[in-house]
Scaffold this active site. Structure first.
Site, mmCIF file in Angstrom:
data_model
loop_
_atom_site.group_PDB
_atom_site.id
_atom_site.type_symbol
_atom_site.label_atom_id
_atom_site.label_comp_id
_atom_site.label_asym_id
_atom_site.label_seq_id
_atom_site.Cartn_x
_atom_site.Cartn_y
_atom_site.Cartn_z
ATOM 1 N N THR A 151 -79.745 -12.305 -0.238
ATOM 2 C CA THR A 151 -81.163 -12.642 -0.036
ATOM 3 C C THR A 151 -81.471 -13.913 -0.824
ATOM 4 O O THR A 151 -81.207 -15.012 -0.349
ATOM 5 C CB THR A 151 -82.109 -11.488 -0.444
ATOM 6 O OG1 THR A 151 -81.832 -11.090 -1.780
ATOM 7 C CG2 THR A 151 -81.930 -10.306 0.486
ATOM 8 N N THR A 184 -77.507 0.203 -9.101
ATOM 9 C CA THR A 184 -77.805 -1.218 -9.087
ATOM 10 C C THR A 184 -78.172 -1.707 -7.712
ATOM 11 O O THR A 184 -78.394 -0.941 -6.794
ATOM 12 C CB THR A 184 -76.606 -2.039 -9.560
ATOM 13 O OG1 THR A 184 -77.000 -3.406 -9.622
ATOM 14 C CG2 THR A 184 -75.443 -1.934 -8.588
#
Lengths: 390, 390
Positions: A151, A184
């Site tokens: 991203t 995570t």
């Protein structure tokens, strides 16, 4: 254990793809990782209460300790999307299973990107329909997959290692909203080692504790954090402690790549705490130092401002006697017995002009040790996150 | 209770001074607050383990529940300064006592500024020697004192209230390393109400819990946080619940001024959480929202990025069922039942262009309510803290 340079398709029996299906404007936004053989599987997920829909699906699908494929989209996180979001996530897994000719329960789904938007199911459905023919074990296919999950990442994140006859390779993404807690950001790890589910989960939990759980970019624990490991067994059994060492290595390498590629970061901050009353205390203190906005700003400005380092350890919750504390920055002792050591600040400032800033804190009261990884706080971090939406 | 506009010298029996004694280059750096009569006194201090030397002296001196004067320097925090720092702090109190002709045990000392440097004792000693003649009950003297304790603050912080026949007035400082925990940056509050020590401490603890402990600038809990209240009794006894209300008001006003004047801040962020399972849960969630670097960056960019607000509540540790959550930004509902509500992002973005950003989060599962105060994260914050040292 021997580090290796390869993507996830370097592991025998694993295929991948990464492509653009129109969720993002131009960049790749869709990836599949698939094993030719059923795998044992293990996973850790975020502790955020606003857990994203795909994670709920995965917790359901992984109950039997098995999985065979992972379908991932970037651009939309499918978090805070209610029952429709959950339906979409289950539907994505079902579509993937049907395209691959496997059981829906053996498909895991991951999403990363903007919170609050629904998955564009037409695009997902159309993108999935052709995956069977697109999957490949080529190196390029692994690279495409690692690229498609990015991203705000600026770099692809891949790491691999050989353990006996087996290989472990992983890919990860993450640059913002990084403060993993028991899990995570997205990381997918493939191995051809034959490892039973229980052992695989124990190895993963151990590896995650000192890798992904020891990094922070911005103290913000994401809604979508997931680490998945798939073991297809093609290489047969391996020594489990060697496997643990290898898996820990791959997780740590990926975690460090995430920290170094933190949004707007110009450098990795590595902080090792020694002499703590316990490992848990060492972890608390190390994480507090790399998470402190004041330490992170000082790192950006190459300012050997050790007071902020001691203050961060002081509020971390660890046992601490200030008069026992020593601190080094880039190898130079700046604090001894809790007080300023004689050092040349301009010299240390020069040493800090490096892509890797190493800080050590010796608490001087016990044997607990831990290392945490973060990055500096820069104008660019503010820019990226003030401009994200509009 | 009636809010009033005055400095600390507006309280009968209190004198003050603020002046330059050469710790900083040019700005005022030394202040004294003194009562003509002995006072009952109460205090809260930082939980940071690297507690600064003056706080240790104050914990000693306040044991008898009494104090009469506070001596404050800015520029040097006298934190991480070992036994010499402690000696210097005791010595400062002794010098002050001698100059004022009172007992050393009745003098409290506060320091704020850079961690790790020793107090310049010659300057302190010379500055203290003349204070008896310089103390004044004039309005200017109160203003001088409030100015002299500032470091990176851009505004003086004073607040006052009348409670029956009595007055409560306070001053505070703080702009960075602000994430108070059971205490806060420097705040000194004077009152002529007659309040016994025990009640005074209880009132202060209650007031601090929902004021200074509910603000954050940068998640960094300081080594020097202290709130001190001195009550000289000149106005006689007051209704204790009225006193509590007044003290809480003064603390909250000062706390909000600190949050709004956070380093580099362009706006105050006020987040109220309702419907939490408990007040404690509401506090956790509200503090997580105003502390999130992603929420703070979005506030700076006027970005109605509600996903970050829900995510922050989600990792705060509060009980939460995402499907029950509602969120408003500047009065506009942006989240309903844990999902995006229909709203015009450009319109909300326009509303966010205000010096005060109000966010509400209704968790929808209980009756706990709390409000926290923070500020946006800006380029200027990074600049200030990357440049501090050199």
């Amino acid at each position: 254990m021997e580090p290796a340079i390869m993507g996830i398709t370097g592991v025998p029996g694993f295929e991948a793809l990464g492509k653009h299906i129109g969720i993002k404007r131009k960049r790749k936004d869709f990836a599949v990782i698939s094993s030719t053989k059923p795998c044992t599987a293990a996973m850790t997920v975020t502790t955020n209460k606003a857990r994203a829909a795909p994670l709920t699906v995965n917790l359901d699908h992984i109950k039997d300790g098995k999985a065979q494929a992972v379908i991932i989209n970037s651009g939309v996180a499918n978090a805070c999307t209610g029952s429709k979001g959950l339906e979409d996530a289950y539907h994505t897994a079902a579509l993937g299973a049907s395209a691959l000719g496997i059981n829906a329960k053996d498909v895991l789904v991951l999403s990363t990107g903007r919170i609050g938007d629904f998955l564009p199911m037409e695009k997902i459905s159309s993108g999935i329909s052709t995956i069977k023919g697109e999957l490949s074990s080529s190196k390029q296919a692994g690279t495409d997959a690692a690229e498609a999950i990015m991203t705000t990442d600026t770099k692809m994140k891949q790491a691999a290692v050989r353990v006996g006859k087996a290989t472990i390779a992983g890919m990860a993404k993450g640059a913002g909203m990084i403060h993993p807690n028991m899990a995570t950001m997205l990381a997918i790890i493939a191995t051809d080692a034959k490892v039973p589910t229980g052992a695989l989960q124990r190895c993963l939990t151990t590896a995650v504790e000192s890798s992904f759980n020891m990094i922070s970019v911005d103290n913000d624990t994401s809604t979508n954090d997931s680490v998945i490991v798939l073991a297809n067994g093609l290489a047969g059994p391996v020594d489990i402690s060697e496997f643990q060492e290898g898996l820990s290595y791959v997780c740590l390498e990926l975690a460090k790549m995430i920290a170094a590629d933190g949004e707007g970061a110009t450098k990795l901050i590595e902080t090792t705490v020694t002499g703590a009353a316990s490992v848990d205390d060492a972890r608390k203190a190390a994480k507090a130092v790399i998470s402190s906005p004041l330490v992170k700003s000082a790192a950006f400005g190459n300012d050997p401002n050790w007071g902020r380092i001691v203050a961060a350890a002081g509020y971390s919750g660890c046992k601490m006697r200030p008069e026992k504390v020593s601190v080094t920055i880039q190898g130079t002792t700046v604090v001894r017995d809790g007080m300023s050591a004689r050092f040349n600040p301009n010299h240390v400032s020069e040493l800090m002009k490096s892509p890797k800033l190493i800080i050590t804190v010796d608490l001087g009261i016990g044997k607990g040790t831990a290392t945490a990884y973060g990055c500096d706080l820069t104008y660019e971090y503010v820019k990226i996150n003030a401009d994200y939406h509009t």
